[in-house]
Design a protein around this motif. Structure first.
Motif, PDB file in Angstrom:
ATOM      1  N   ARG A 146       0.681  -1.042  -0.123  1.00 10.41           N
ATOM      2  CA  ARG A 146       0.101  -0.002  -0.191  1.00 10.41           C
ATOM      3  C   ARG A 146       0.792   1.309  -0.051  1.00 10.41           C
ATOM      4  N   PHE A 147       2.179   1.192   0.250  1.00  9.53           N
ATOM      5  CA  PHE A 147       3.088   2.238  -0.104  1.00  9.53           C
ATOM      6  C   PHE A 147       3.055   2.879  -1.134  1.00  9.53           C
ATOM      7  N   PRO A 148       2.966   4.074  -1.611  1.00  7.58           N
ATOM      8  CA  PRO A 148       2.915   4.626  -2.874  1.00  7.58           C
ATOM      9  C   PRO A 148       4.082   4.310  -3.652  1.00  7.58           C
ATOM     10  N   SER A 149       3.833   3.635  -4.710  1.00 11.56           N
ATOM     11  CA  SER A 149       4.793   3.049  -5.733  1.00 11.56           C
ATOM     12  C   SER A 149       5.963   4.314  -6.177  1.00 11.56           C
ATOM     13  N   SER A 150       5.273   5.643  -6.437  1.00 15.57           N
ATOM     14  CA  SER A 150       6.178   6.600  -6.840  1.00 15.57           C
ATOM     15  C   SER A 150       7.395   6.840  -6.155  1.00 15.57           C
ATOM     16  N   LEU A 151       6.880   6.754  -4.524  1.00 11.66           N
ATOM     17  CA  LEU A 151       7.796   7.121  -3.695  1.00 11.66           C
ATOM     18  C   LEU A 151       8.927   6.102  -3.496  1.00 11.66           C
ATOM     19  N   ILE A 152       8.445   4.853  -3.648  1.00  9.34           N
ATOM     20  CA  ILE A 152       9.343   3.584  -3.687  1.00  9.34           C
ATOM     21  C   ILE A 152      10.413   3.809  -4.820  1.00  9.34           C
ATOM     22  N   ALA A 153       9.684   3.998  -5.863  1.00 11.85           N
ATOM     23  CA  ALA A 153      10.697   4.463  -7.130  1.00 11.85           C
ATOM     24  C   ALA A 153      11.706   5.422  -6.807  1.00 11.85           C
ATOM     25  N   GLY A 154      11.103   6.619  -6.169  1.00  7.49           N
ATOM     26  CA  GLY A 154      12.132   7.854  -6.132  1.00  7.49           C
ATOM     27  C   GLY A 154      13.278   7.372  -4.900  1.00  7.49           C
ATOM     28  N   ARG A 208      14.502   4.756  -4.487  1.00  8.42           N
ATOM     29  CA  ARG A 208      15.568   3.502  -5.158  1.00  8.42           C
ATOM     30  C   ARG A 208      16.619   4.704  -6.099  1.00  8.42           C
ATOM     31  N   ASN A 209      15.908   5.635  -6.490  1.00  4.77           N
ATOM     32  CA  ASN A 209      16.784   6.311  -7.419  1.00  4.77           C
ATOM     33  C   ASN A 209      17.661   7.327  -6.416  1.00  4.77           C
ATOM     34  N   PHE A 210      17.105   7.679  -5.208  1.00  3.02           N
ATOM     35  CA  PHE A 210      18.134   8.446  -4.514  1.00  3.02           C
ATOM     36  C   PHE A 210      19.085   7.280  -3.992  1.00  3.02           C
ATOM     37  N   MET A 211      18.781   6.147  -3.555  1.00  9.32           N
ATOM     38  CA  MET A 211      19.894   5.363  -3.080  1.00  9.32           C
ATOM     39  C   MET A 211      21.077   5.107  -4.143  1.00  9.32           C
ATOM     40  N   SER A 212      20.533   5.003  -5.295  1.00 10.90           N
ATOM     41  CA  SER A 212      21.529   4.684  -6.423  1.00 10.90           C
ATOM     42  C   SER A 212      21.909   5.926  -6.964  1.00 10.90           C
ATOM     43  N   GLY A 213      21.869   7.089  -6.507  1.00  6.18           N
ATOM     44  CA  GLY A 213      22.206   8.355  -7.213  1.00  6.18           C
ATOM     45  C   GLY A 213      22.830   9.147  -6.047  1.00  6.18           C
ATOM     46  N   ARG A 214      22.067  10.003  -5.437  1.00  8.21           N
ATOM     47  CA  ARG A 214      22.562  11.231  -4.561  1.00  8.21           C
ATOM     48  C   ARG A 214      23.182  10.166  -3.239  1.00  8.21           C
ATOM     49  N   TYR A 215      22.334   9.503  -2.781  1.00  5.67           N
ATOM     50  CA  TYR A 215      23.231   8.699  -1.430  1.00  5.67           C
ATOM     51  C   TYR A 215      24.476   8.051  -1.590  1.00  5.67           C
ATOM     52  N   THR A 216      24.495   7.526  -2.921  1.00  6.16           N
ATOM     53  CA  THR A 216      25.831   6.836  -3.355  1.00  6.16           C
ATOM     54  C   THR A 216      26.683   7.701  -3.363  1.00  6.16           C
ATOM     55  N   ALA A 217      26.575   9.087  -4.309  1.00  4.56           N
ATOM     56  CA  ALA A 217      27.443  10.172  -4.369  1.00  4.56           C
ATOM     57  C   ALA A 217      27.834  10.915  -3.027  1.00  4.56           C
ATOM     58  N   GLU A 218      27.001  10.856  -2.079  1.00  2.00           N
ATOM     59  CA  GLU A 218      27.353  11.582  -0.626  1.00  2.00           C
ATOM     60  C   GLU A 218      27.131  10.563   0.353  1.00  2.00           C
ATOM     61  N   SER A 219      27.430   9.310   0.348  1.00  2.00           N
ATOM     62  CA  SER A 219      27.250   8.483   1.391  1.00  2.00           C
ATOM     63  C   SER A 219      28.162   8.738   2.628  1.00  2.00           C
ATOM     64  N   GLU A 220      29.437   9.235   2.033  1.00  2.00           N
ATOM     65  CA  GLU A 220      30.266   9.509   3.162  1.00  2.00           C
ATOM     66  C   GLU A 220      29.825  10.931   4.284  1.00  2.00           C
ATOM     67  N   ARG A 221      29.180  11.673   3.351  1.00  2.00           N
ATOM     68  CA  ARG A 221      28.628  12.925   3.986  1.00  2.00           C
ATOM     69  C   ARG A 221      27.395  12.502   5.139  1.00  2.00           C
ATOM     70  N   TYR A 222      26.687  11.711   4.596  1.00  3.62           N
ATOM     71  CA  TYR A 222      25.423  10.961   5.245  1.00  3.62           C
ATOM     72  C   TYR A 222      26.120  10.353   6.492  1.00  3.62           C
ATOM     73  N   ARG A 223      27.167   9.645   6.455  1.00  2.00           N
ATOM     74  CA  ARG A 223      27.508   8.718   7.670  1.00  2.00           C
ATOM     75  C   ARG A 223      28.404   9.734   8.747  1.00  2.00           C
ATOM     76  N   HIS A 224      28.844  10.829   8.078  1.00  2.00           N
ATOM     77  CA  HIS A 224      29.425  11.799   9.169  1.00  2.00           C
ATOM     78  C   HIS A 224      28.448  12.496   9.714  1.00  2.00           C
ATOM     79  N   LEU A 225      27.199  12.884   8.996  1.00  2.00           N
ATOM     80  CA  LEU A 225      26.145  13.518   9.821  1.00  2.00           C
ATOM     81  C   LEU A 225      25.477  12.888  10.958  1.00  2.00           C
ATOM     82  N   ALA A 226      25.331  11.423  10.370  1.00  2.00           N
ATOM     83  CA  ALA A 226      24.907  10.221  11.304  1.00  2.00           C
ATOM     84  C   ALA A 226      25.974  10.311  12.717  1.00  2.00           C
ATOM     85  N   ASP A 227      27.109  10.220  12.420  1.00  2.00           N
ATOM     86  CA  ASP A 227      27.800   9.955  13.667  1.00  2.00           C
ATOM     87  C   ASP A 227      28.170  11.441  14.454  1.00  2.00           C
ATOM     88  N   GLN A 228      28.278  12.750  13.620  1.00  2.00           N
ATOM     89  CA  GLN A 228      28.443  13.713  14.417  1.00  2.00           C
ATOM     90  C   GLN A 228      27.374  14.544  14.646  1.00  2.00           C
TER      91      GLN A 228
END
Length: 213
Positions: free
Chosen positions: A3-11, A13-33
């Motif tokens: 029941r979760f909106p399919s458009s959000l699931i697709a979005g 997945r795009n985020f994980m393969s795109g922006r998150y992959t490119a900025e994963s180190e920044r996200y980890r730093h934000l999570a830790d600090q």
């Protein structure tokens, strides 16, 4: 997940393969600090005016508070629930932001409702109607101006509302004191959805000028 909106699931997945992959180190730093944004952005919850998109902001850069018509109520320590005031308090007192920006936008539905004398409550609680009461005085004055067109009245109140919110920000002791000490700056901005223009309010004259690209 069916029941979760399919458009959000697709979005996602795009985020994980795109922006998150490119900025994963920044996200980890934000999570830790933790987060240390320099700017609190008070914006409308209108889906067409997302601050992170307009300012091309990365993760951790903006602390965003959104509500109907990007408004700030006056300081009222009365023990009731105050979501906007709570976000403001956290941004100023805990995160120690350096700038607060109140950003309005064109064609705001909340402002349009405030200008409509025949607007009917959307529910028995009339939460929007009561919330827009923060600009009711200005709305009544603008409604009576027959020289202006509907769109001119709308734009006028959108910008007056920004000034009103900045004035209300200064009723909060923590904001007023830090601004007086030069440790906090308040700004106003207005975004035109139709053509992407950003208008910035002069802190002295309170006039809005279009930002050149």
């Amino acid at each position: 997940m069916k029941r979760f909106p399919s458009s959000l699931i697709a979005g996602y997945r795009n985020f994980m393969s795109g922006r998150y992959t490119a900025e994963s180190e920044r996200y980890r730093h934000l999570a830790d600090q933790g987060q240390k944004p320099q700017t609190l952005m008070i914006a409308c919850c209108d889906s067409r005016a997302a601050p992170e998109t307009i300012f091309d902001a990365g993760p951790g850069e903006l602390f965003v508070m959104r509500n109907v018509a990007n408004m700030v109520p006056p300081y009222e320590p009365d023990g009731n629930y105050h979501a906007t005031s709570a976000a403001l308090e956290f941004a100023v007192q805990a995160l120690r932001v350096k700038d607060i920006i109140v950003m309005g936008h064109g064609r705001c539905g909340g402002i349009r409702a405030a200008l409509d004398p025949n607007a009917e409550p959307l529910s028995p609680g009339d939460f929007i109607g009561k919330w827009m009461g923060l600009v009711s005085s200005a709305a009544e004055q603008i409604q009576g101006n027959s020289v202006m067109t509907d769109s001119e009245r709308q734009t006028a109140l959108e910008r007056i509302s920004i000034r009103n919110s900045i004035a209300n920000l200064r009723t909060f002791p923590c904001v007023r004191i830090l601004e007086e000490r030069g440790k906090l700056q308040l700004h106003g901005a207005w975004f035109d959805i139709a053509n992407g223009e950003l208008w910035i309010m002069d802190p002295d004259s309170q006039d809005f000028s279009r930002l050149d690209i």
